[in-house]
Design a protein around this motif. Structure first.
Motif, short mmCIF file in Angstrom:
data_model
loop_
_atom_site.label_atom_id
_atom_site.label_comp_id
_atom_site.label_asym_id
_atom_site.label_seq_id
_atom_site.Cartn_x
_atom_site.Cartn_y
_atom_site.Cartn_z
N UNK A 47 -12.81 -91.64 -40.20
CA UNK A 47 -12.79 -90.76 -39.04
C UNK A 47 -14.04 -89.89 -38.96
N UNK A 48 -14.53 -89.41 -40.10
CA UNK A 48 -15.72 -88.56 -40.10
C UNK A 48 -16.99 -89.33 -39.75
N UNK A 49 -17.01 -90.61 -40.06
CA UNK A 49 -18.20 -91.41 -39.77
C UNK A 49 -18.13 -92.12 -38.42
N UNK A 52 -17.57 -89.96 -31.61
CA UNK A 52 -16.53 -89.12 -30.97
C UNK A 52 -15.63 -89.90 -30.03
N UNK A 53 -16.16 -90.93 -29.37
CA UNK A 53 -15.34 -91.70 -28.43
C UNK A 53 -14.34 -92.62 -29.14
N UNK A 54 -14.56 -92.89 -30.42
CA UNK A 54 -13.68 -93.79 -31.16
C UNK A 54 -12.65 -93.04 -32.01
N UNK A 83 -10.15 -82.28 -32.23
CA UNK A 83 -10.99 -81.08 -32.25
C UNK A 83 -11.22 -80.58 -33.66
N UNK A 84 -10.19 -80.68 -34.50
CA UNK A 84 -10.32 -80.22 -35.88
C UNK A 84 -11.34 -81.06 -36.65
N UNK A 85 -11.30 -82.37 -36.47
CA UNK A 85 -12.26 -83.24 -37.15
C UNK A 85 -13.68 -83.02 -36.63
N UNK A 91 -19.31 -78.49 -39.59
CA UNK A 91 -19.47 -77.69 -40.81
C UNK A 91 -19.92 -78.53 -42.01
N UNK A 92 -20.12 -79.84 -41.79
CA UNK A 92 -20.56 -80.73 -42.87
C UNK A 92 -19.59 -80.71 -44.05
N UNK A 93 -18.29 -80.76 -43.75
CA UNK A 93 -17.28 -80.79 -44.79
C UNK A 93 -17.27 -82.16 -45.45
N UNK A 94 -16.90 -82.15 -46.72
CA UNK A 94 -16.70 -83.41 -47.42
C UNK A 94 -15.35 -84.01 -47.03
#
Length: 293
Positions: A47-49, A52-54, A83-85, A91-94
């Motif tokens: 999800x992080x990689x 946004x449309x996917x 929105x949270x992701x 914030x460049x979270x791991x």
């Protein structure tokens, strides 16, 4: 006497059992699985990689709440996680930090659904972020530094805490459901080796056969044409007879006959009226003569 006392002490020491200090068993560390409470590590990384449309499409397939395209509550949850992701990527979270944030957000939404008040939810969220309270036994949110805790608190304050009544209404309001069912007829091929249609499926009943046999024979087209020809000839004859009757002599005879009948009737009526008047005058004259005599 002293020798006797010393002997008694030695006997007592021999009779007492030797005491050894007990060693407490080592406590096994509990693995902190809070980051993977909602999604596992591979799903969070995917999800992080993703673009946004996917992300929204993948969220709808990964969330445990089905029917995001129909259920309003489930679609709202999917949008909130999206929105949270997006905030976690900014914030460049791991992967562990993003997963922990999703777990904390789900816990906050569950408290909203349960009907807890705003101050109670804010206090519990603050204690969890400050690692002063365990979300599960032996598991704390010890994945963030103070700066990240501050940014997460600001995100919650500007979102769910500021619009708390709106979130509570949307997550607690029951949605009206209308079930629409459409009957569909699906035609399938018959199995191999079977009759199509089955035997006697297309048979004709005895009643239909009797009706067909007892029905009057149909009129042939020739008879219809002959009947039409005869009717036409009869109409022509009637028209000719009518034309032969209408000529000047016949009209003159009719007029003379009608005129004579009218004059005879008129003359009779006038004669009768004159006779009545004459009788009336004669009776009056007779009355006058008698009066003079």
């Amino acid at each position: 006497y002293q020798r006797r006392v010393r002997g008694d002490k030695k006997a007592q020491n021999k009779s007492e059992p030797s005491s050894t200090p007990e060693v407490e068993p080592a406590v096994e560390p509990i693995e902190n699985v809070l980051p993977w409470e909602v999604f596992n590590k591979e799903q969070i990384t995917e999800l992080l990689t993703s673009a946004p449309t996917e992300i929204l499409t993948k969220l709808c397939s990964l969330l445990p709440t089905p029917n995001t395209h129909v259920d309003l509550k489930n679609s709202i949850r999917a949008d909130l996680y999206l929105l949270l992701l997006h905030f976690a990527k900014q914030q460049n979270f791991t992967a562990e930090q993003a997963g922990t944030l999703v777990t904390l957000y789900q816990h906050i939404l569950n408290m909203v659904v349960e009907g807890k008040e705003l101050m109670e939810i804010v206090l519990e969220t603050s204690l969890l972020l400050a690692c002063k309270k365990e979300l599960k036994p032996g598991m704390k949110l010890s994945f963030y530094d103070p700066k990240q805790v501050t940014s997460i608190s600001e995100y919650f304050t500007s979102g769910i805490f500021q619009h708390f009544k709106l979130y509570r209404f949307t997550l607690q309001q029951e949605q009206e459901q209308s079930i629409i069912s459409l009957e569909k007829i699906v035609h399938t091929c018959p199995p191999l080796g079977s009759f199509d249609p089955p035997p006697l499926a297309e048979a004709i009943s005895d009643h239909d056969i009797e009706t067909y046999l007892n029905a009057s024979p149909p009129v042939s087209p020739r008879s219809e044409e002959e009947g039409e020809g005869e009717e036409g000839e009869e109409k022509d004859k009637q028209e000719e007879d009518a034309k032969s009757l209408i000529n000047m002599e016949n009209v003159q005879n009719v007029l003379d006959t009608v005129g004579n009948d009218i004059m005879d009737k008129f003359s009779k009526d006038m004669k009768n009226k004159c006779t009545e008047k004459e009788n009336q005058y004669m009776s009056r004259l007779n009355k006058v003569k008698k009066a003079m005599d």
